[in-house]
Write an enzyme that holds these catalytic residues in place. Structure first.
Site, short mmCIF file in Angstrom:
data_model
loop_
_atom_site.label_atom_id
_atom_site.label_comp_id
_atom_site.label_asym_id
_atom_site.label_seq_id
_atom_site.Cartn_x
_atom_site.Cartn_y
_atom_site.Cartn_z
N ASP A 18 67.45 46.97 27.28
CA ASP A 18 66.12 47.03 26.68
C ASP A 18 65.11 46.29 27.55
O ASP A 18 65.46 45.32 28.23
CB ASP A 18 66.20 46.37 25.28
CG ASP A 18 65.02 46.74 24.41
OD1 ASP A 18 64.20 47.58 24.82
OD2 ASP A 18 64.91 46.18 23.31
N HIS A 35 61.71 52.44 33.87
CA HIS A 35 63.01 53.13 33.72
C HIS A 35 63.66 53.34 35.09
O HIS A 35 64.88 53.24 35.23
CB HIS A 35 62.83 54.47 33.01
CG HIS A 35 62.36 54.33 31.59
ND1 HIS A 35 62.94 53.43 30.71
CD2 HIS A 35 61.39 54.97 30.88
CE1 HIS A 35 62.33 53.53 29.52
NE2 HIS A 35 61.39 54.45 29.61
N ASN A 66 65.48 57.84 20.46
CA ASN A 66 64.68 57.95 21.68
C ASN A 66 64.06 59.35 21.88
O ASN A 66 63.10 59.50 22.62
CB ASN A 66 65.49 57.59 22.93
CG ASN A 66 65.74 56.10 23.07
OD1 ASN A 66 66.72 55.68 23.69
ND2 ASN A 66 64.88 55.27 22.50
N ARG A 69 60.24 59.69 21.55
CA ARG A 69 59.29 59.15 22.54
C ARG A 69 58.44 60.28 23.13
O ARG A 69 58.79 61.45 22.99
CB ARG A 69 60.06 58.45 23.66
CG ARG A 69 60.72 57.20 23.15
CD ARG A 69 61.18 56.32 24.26
NE ARG A 69 61.69 55.09 23.69
CZ ARG A 69 61.85 53.96 24.34
NH1 ARG A 69 61.56 53.89 25.62
NH2 ARG A 69 62.30 52.89 23.73
N ILE A 193 70.86 45.33 16.49
CA ILE A 193 71.95 46.19 16.95
C ILE A 193 71.44 47.62 17.19
O ILE A 193 72.02 48.38 17.96
CB ILE A 193 73.14 46.20 15.94
CG1 ILE A 193 73.64 44.76 15.67
CG2 ILE A 193 74.28 47.07 16.40
CD1 ILE A 193 74.33 44.07 16.82
N GLU A 205 81.57 39.49 20.37
CA GLU A 205 80.66 38.36 20.58
C GLU A 205 79.31 38.95 20.95
O GLU A 205 79.24 39.91 21.75
CB GLU A 205 81.16 37.48 21.74
CG GLU A 205 82.41 36.71 21.43
CD GLU A 205 82.24 35.69 20.31
OE1 GLU A 205 81.11 35.17 20.14
OE2 GLU A 205 83.21 35.44 19.59
#
Ligand code: FPP
Length: 250
Positions: A18, A35, A66, A69, A193, A205
């Protein structure tokens, strides 16, 4: 930099990449440049993961959300995917990397889908590391699809509902061939998430960093693994009950 414990490298690392847009904005650039730089980070992190001995690397390259977009951005992301796959095939073969993908690739434009399937085919015998690209992927729809498939089996009388356990459920997910992630990384300071591997991250984790994805590199990955190694994974048990050898089989 301090050494990593070679006996405690996470087997499966999953990353929510991200911050490409913010990286570009900070430099008064178009998001697409972000990107593009994000793609360079992907190349570096894949090679760094291979060197560190990570066995499975899952990258969230494109979510089902996505697609909403702007059209040009979606087109640019798809074209970068094709470019990435074309430019990295030789390297994947040389480094024994097997490419797989999860998600609904029917939505991927024809050219990119073709290069994706071709790369999957050409690397399918590789055993060094699995690179799993989540493309047009969404965790909830993956869970719903698995639920529907199980419900159909029950309806047909092939299965009793009481036989449905976590293992059987996992085997109906898109990730049935790979273990659950041990470490989930998200860049850019967001702590969500975002519909990524919802079932599979149950015991992972979580590692969040403010670093924007285009700036994420081998050193950053090293830091995340160092942090992972400093944590005690208990899987619901007490600290005293968990020995490192036990963790390996869980
Ligand atoms: C998030 O940044 C990133 C994505 C939506 C896609 C990830 C794509 C790449 C890393 C590039 C190409 C990928 C491959 C596999 C070659 P964002 O746009 O949401 O950033 P922002 O939150 O700062 O706007």
């Amino acid at each position: 930099m301090e050494e990593l414990d070679k006996d405690n490298i996470p087997r499966h690392v999953a990353i929510i990449m991200d911050g490409n847009g913010r990286w570009a904005r900070k430099r008064l650039m178009n998001r697409i440049n972000g990107h593009r730089r994000g793609m360079e980070a992907v190349k570096n992190v894949v090679m760094a993961s291979r060197e560190l001995g990570i066995k499975y690397l899952t990258l969230y390259a494109f979510s089902t959300e996505n697609w909403r977009r702007p059209k040009e951005e979606v087109r640019a992301l798809m074209s970068l995917l094709g470019k990435y796959l074309r430019s990295e095939l030789t390297l994947m073969i040389e480094n024994n990397i097997k490419l797989i993908s999860i998600g609904n690739i029917d939505n991927i434009p024809k050219d990119e889908k073709e290069v994706l399937l071709n790369t999957i085919e050409k690397t399918k015998e590789n055993k060094g590391m699995v690179l799993n690209l989540a493309l047009s992927y969404g965790g909830r729809s993956e869970i719903l699809d698995a639920t529907r498939a199980l419900a159909d089996e029950v309806k047909k009388g092939e299965l009793e509902s009481s036989e449905i356990d976590a293992e059987l459920f996992s085997s109906h997910l898109l990730t049935s061939e790979i273990p659950d992630p041990d470490l989930l990384i998200r860049t850019s300071g967001e702590m969500r998430i975002s519909n990524f591997l919802l079932w599979q991250v149950a015991y992972a984790e979580l590692y969040f960093t403010d670093t924007l994805w285009p700036d994420f590199n081998k050193e950053e990955l090293f830091k995340a693994i160092k942090e992972y190694q400093s944590r005690e994974r208990r899987f619901g048990k007490t600290g005293d009950q968990v020995s490192p050898s036990e963790v390996d089989v869980l």
